[in-house]
Structures are given as structure tokens and as C-alpha cells.
Design an enzyme around this catalytic site. Sequence first.
Site, PDB file in Angstrom:
ATOM      1  N   HIS A 150       0.827  -1.208   0.000  1.00 58.15           N
ATOM      2  CA  HIS A 150       0.000   0.000   0.000  1.00 58.15           C
ATOM      3  C   HIS A 150       0.861   1.258   0.000  1.00 58.15           C
ATOM      4  CE1 HIS A 150      -3.686  -2.252   1.791  1.00 58.15           C
ATOM      5  NE2 HIS A 150      -3.762  -2.169   0.488  1.00 58.15           N
ATOM      6  N   ARG A 170     -10.563   0.229 -10.826  1.00 59.13           N
ATOM      7  CA  ARG A 170     -10.881  -0.620  -9.677  1.00 59.13           C
ATOM      8  C   ARG A 170     -12.226  -0.176  -9.116  1.00 59.13           C
ATOM      9  NH1 ARG A 170      -5.441   1.126  -8.749  1.00 59.13           N
ATOM     10  NH2 ARG A 170      -3.920  -0.570  -8.947  1.00 59.13           N
ATOM     11  N   ARG A 213     -12.500  -3.247 -14.120  1.00 60.31           N
ATOM     12  CA  ARG A 213     -12.402  -4.544 -13.452  1.00 60.31           C
ATOM     13  C   ARG A 213     -13.602  -4.699 -12.527  1.00 60.31           C
ATOM     14  NH1 ARG A 213      -7.469  -5.482  -9.476  1.00 60.31           N
ATOM     15  NH2 ARG A 213      -8.751  -4.190  -8.112  1.00 60.31           N
ATOM     16  N   GLU A 273      -3.640 -13.268 -13.635  1.00 61.15           N
ATOM     17  CA  GLU A 273      -3.020 -13.090 -12.315  1.00 61.15           C
ATOM     18  C   GLU A 273      -2.590 -14.427 -11.722  1.00 61.15           C
ATOM     19  OE1 GLU A 273      -5.497  -9.697 -10.178  1.00 61.15           O
ATOM     20  OE2 GLU A 273      -6.787 -11.066 -11.306  1.00 61.15           O
ATOM     21  N   ASN A 291       1.126  -7.716 -10.177  1.00 66.02           N
ATOM     22  CA  ASN A 291       1.287  -7.782  -8.716  1.00 66.02           C
ATOM     23  C   ASN A 291       0.890  -9.167  -8.203  1.00 66.02           C
ATOM     24  OD1 ASN A 291       1.594  -5.093  -9.329  1.00 66.02           O
ATOM     25  ND2 ASN A 291      -0.154  -4.384  -8.153  1.00 66.02           N
ATOM     26  N   ASP A 292      -0.332  -9.569  -8.520  1.00 60.13           N
ATOM     27  CA  ASP A 292      -0.792 -10.883  -8.068  1.00 60.13           C
ATOM     28  C   ASP A 292      -0.121 -12.012  -8.838  1.00 60.13           C
ATOM     29  OD1 ASP A 292      -2.477 -10.780  -5.833  1.00 60.13           O
ATOM     30  OD2 ASP A 292      -4.120  -9.968  -7.008  1.00 60.13           O
ATOM     31  N   ARG A 327       2.683 -10.049  -1.449  1.00 61.70           N
ATOM     32  CA  ARG A 327       3.062  -8.716  -1.914  1.00 61.70           C
ATOM     33  C   ARG A 327       3.170  -7.698  -0.784  1.00 61.70           C
ATOM     34  NH1 ARG A 327      -2.323  -7.020  -5.283  1.00 61.70           N
ATOM     35  NH2 ARG A 327      -1.476  -4.926  -5.088  1.00 61.70           N
ATOM     36  N   CYS A 369      -1.537  -4.086 -16.463  1.00 60.32           N
ATOM     37  CA  CYS A 369      -2.105  -3.065 -15.574  1.00 60.32           C
ATOM     38  C   CYS A 369      -1.518  -3.152 -14.175  1.00 60.32           C
ATOM     39  CB  CYS A 369      -3.624  -3.181 -15.513  1.00 60.32           C
ATOM     40  SG  CYS A 369      -4.228  -4.729 -14.789  1.00 60.32           S
TER      41      CYS A 369
END
EC number: 2.7.3.9
Length: 556
Positions: free
Chosen positions: A186, A288, A325, A415, A438-439, A449, A486
Site C-alpha cells: 500500500h 478498480r 475490473r 493473475e 502484482n498478483d 506482496r 495493468c
Amino acid sequence: METTLRGVGVSHGVAIGEVRHMGTAVLEPPARQIPADEAPREQGRARQAVEAVAADLVARGNLAGGEAQAVLEAQAMMAQDPELMADVERRIAVGSTAERAVYDAFAAYRALLAGAGDYLAGRVADLDDVRNRIVARLLGVPMPGVPDSDEPYVLIARDLAPADTALLDPTLVLGFVTEEGGPTSHSAILARALGVPAVVALPGAGDLVEGTLIAVDGSTGEIFVSPSEEKRAEMTRAAEERRAALAASSGPGATSDGHKVPLLANVGGPADVPAAVEAGAEGVGLFRTEFLFLDDSTQAPSEEKQVEAYRQVLEAFPEGRVVVRVLDAGADKPLDFLTPADEPNPALGVRGLRTLLDHPEVLRTQLTALAKASEGLPVYLEVMAPMVADRLDAKAFADACREAGLRAKFGAMVEIPSAALRARSILQEVEFLSLGTNDLAQYTFAADRQVGAVSRLQDPWQPALLDLVAASAEAAQAEGKSCGVCGEAASDPLLACVLAGLGVTSLSMGAASIPYVRATLAKHTLAQCERAASAARAADTAEDARRAAQAVLSGE
């Protein structure tokens, strides 16, 4: 004497200033017994403190807007967790003070999270911050947080809670350095949104002496302690050259020989749109929608509320591409009305599309709202599902989109490694792919992460991750369809060139990164990007991959 440290650079730019440390955490409240007749008063104090802290977190989120707002509202929900509050009241009923009951209840919940697997363990820092704020209010002491200073400084912390990061004043906080965190934590995401240089996962950051002059390079992850005048001048000159290059760069994303690579923005809601437009985003590559669902964890937002929010974003990009998404709930984004409370490992359980297929009415309402929001607009709407594992998942999502009357392209997020390995199969059901790096990194390397100790495995330069990106891009090319990125990997200008060389057709990132990526892409031909991609994939480590690509692109 000048020394050099290296962490993980997560937000571009250079910061030179004196060290200031984050305020210390709240001390453990004393354990003392209270008479039974004082219990109702103490329970009332606890409830008031919890509500006040939750309201403060929501207010901070409203001020910050965008992605920060979603993160802080999630923290507010954490503060108001009914099971936690029930535990606090039980402890008070048997003799604890309000502050001690809060401390002990959060400690018990903390132990559960820490032992529930890496994914949930990564939420511990957020939980600690909520606890500290409630206890501080009950004790009547100042909140832990950003130090008071009239002079600009570089902030040092073990980790930064979202509530602190979201409202950093960039005129005072030149940059920040943390011991914990990773490139997709974050703190890293919010730092990029703020445009503040940042380095995370730096062992021993807390040992830097208050007042020491340091220079932070948010691109390379290097920290120069007591830098010489020559080093400061060199870094300042490089930063000025970079700013000049950014100012001179405009227009659509493309390589120097004209190969188009559309640069899109990641947004968390309408509040993020102005920055994206100002940065010259060619559309939205990741909208998002979770922000709408965090206002009330007990029920989904109405169709009308969703239509209004979606239309605000769609209207901002006439003739542009907006990729939405659908709700990605579960794991670190639990919702009471959707998410099972007893999953032993939520990251590997019912989350993302799996959650929506278990609750088809929630998916149907969201898709219908998107259809209505896009009516009469010239926008190119695309809708994608998170956590697609295989062709059956992709078909279920595409069928739901058609049943809702959605006139848009349907896509799948890559992902999960299985989706990258079987991308051509998935593309028989959907029209595009979008790589959530990321995932994808998290699942490829079994590396949470949010956990700094495994941050090297979250590095998007890992050759294995690049192999999966290449497999997805090659599959999309073979099917005549698009494959974008993304995830946060797209925000690294050098890596953006490599991704273009791998065959990725668009890049989406936080708005603050778009000028950096645009300027870097414009310096290199597609052939150079392809050679850099091949060199990176031939390496064995993330660091070697980065060096190999850099050597190709710099002509070494």
C-alpha cells in the site's frame, strides 16, 4: 564518510534531505482491574474511541481521494469489526480497562492473522495502526505518526500505515524510506500516486541517525548516507535532466520508430480522474470498482449509485478506452456480505471472480450498471474479470456479460500462472487479456506482496515472471487480440520498454508514472525494446535482468 545502501525503489525521483523518524508507537497500557460497576462506562469509552478512529480514517480517505480512500475505508472497517468489538466488551466485562481490552483483543486478532498465511499476515501493519490510534485516543496521548517539522525532510519508518502515507505533505516530506514493504505494498502504491520518491524494504533503515543527510534515488533504490557535494550535484543534475525530458514529452505513447504503445491510467474512482487526464492518459487500463463496495461492508451498493460513479469516469475519456475490473473481493479486501469468514487461506480460496460466480446477483447488478452508465457515450468500454484461472472461468464471465446486455469487450485478468500458460484457451472466450503483475508475481513465487522479507520475489524483473508475460502476449498475438499490463510493473520506465519488447500492447499505471514511461519509450526503437526483452529473459536473477536490459537500451 559517504556510504551506499540499497533497498527497493518504488517511486521515481530524487530526494536529498535530513532524516526524520516516524513517531513512536503507543506504549502498552497498564493491566489493572476495574470494579464491575465501571464496566458499562468503559465499554462506552471503547465504542466511542473506535467510532472516532473509524470516522477519522474515513475523513482522511475523503481528503486523499482515489486509491488512498479505498485503503483507508478498508482500515475503518477493520476498526469497526463486530467480532473484535465483542471481544473488547467481553474483556471489559471481566475487569479490563477500555484501553487494555482494546490492546489485548487486537493482540489476539493479530496473532490469528500472523499465523493465517503470508497473505493475511501482510495486514498486520494496518491492524497495528488501527490499534495504536484507538489506544492513543483512550489514553489521551498524541497519535503516532508523521513528525512535526517546519523544514523539509526524508521520512524514515519501519513501515508506513496508509493513514499516514495518504496525507503526506509533499512540500515537507521530500521522500521516504521504510524497512518493510514491497513494490506492490500500500505504501508503494500511494507513494507513486503522490509523486513522492520512495524506497522500501531497506534493512536497517531505522538505524539511520536523526538529522543525518541522505540522498534517496526512488528509481534505483539506492540510499547515499552523508553524500559528498559531488554526489549531491550529480543526483540533482540527473533529476533536472529527467524533469526536462518529461516536460518535452507529450502525446500518445510510442517508441521512437512510431510503434504505438497506448499509456493508460490505473484509477480507484472518480477522484483519480483529474490526475490521469492531466498526465495525458489515453484512457483507463484498470478501473478498480472496490471503492464503491467499501462504504458499507454489509451490502452491495445500489445499481443507481454504481451507474452514477461509473459514468463520471466514462465521461472523462470521450473516444478513449476505459477498462473496468469488476469487483475483486476476498483475501485482503474482505466484505462481510460476500467473503467467507473461516477460510484458512483466503488468498487461495474464494476471491475475485470466484466470489462473484458464487453471488451472481452482485455480478449481474454491476454489469447492468456498467451497461446503463455507458449508454450514449462514445467511450470504448471494456470489462474484465479478476482471478481467471481457466477457460471455464472466462466462459462463465463472458456469458454473464452477455446476459446483462453489456455492449462492450469482455476480458480476463492474468493473475494466476495457469491463465498465462493456457492463455490461448482463455482467449477463445474473451477478447483481451490484462496482466495483473502484482498478483501474478505473488502466485508465481508464493511471495505475499505485503511482506518485505520476500520482496525480492515480488520484483517484476524476475525472469520467470517475464516468461509468463511473454507467453500471454504471444498467445494474444496469435489470436489477433490485445494483451495489456495493468500491474505496477508498467510504472517502471525501463521495464515498460521490455514489456513492449515482449509484445504487450498497452501499459496502465498510476498517473504520476505516465510522463516517465512516455519519455523513456520515445527514446528507443521497437527492435531495441525486443533485444532488451530477450536479454532480460536470458538472465537468472531480477537484478541481472535489469542490468542486461539497461545495457541494451543504453547501447553498451
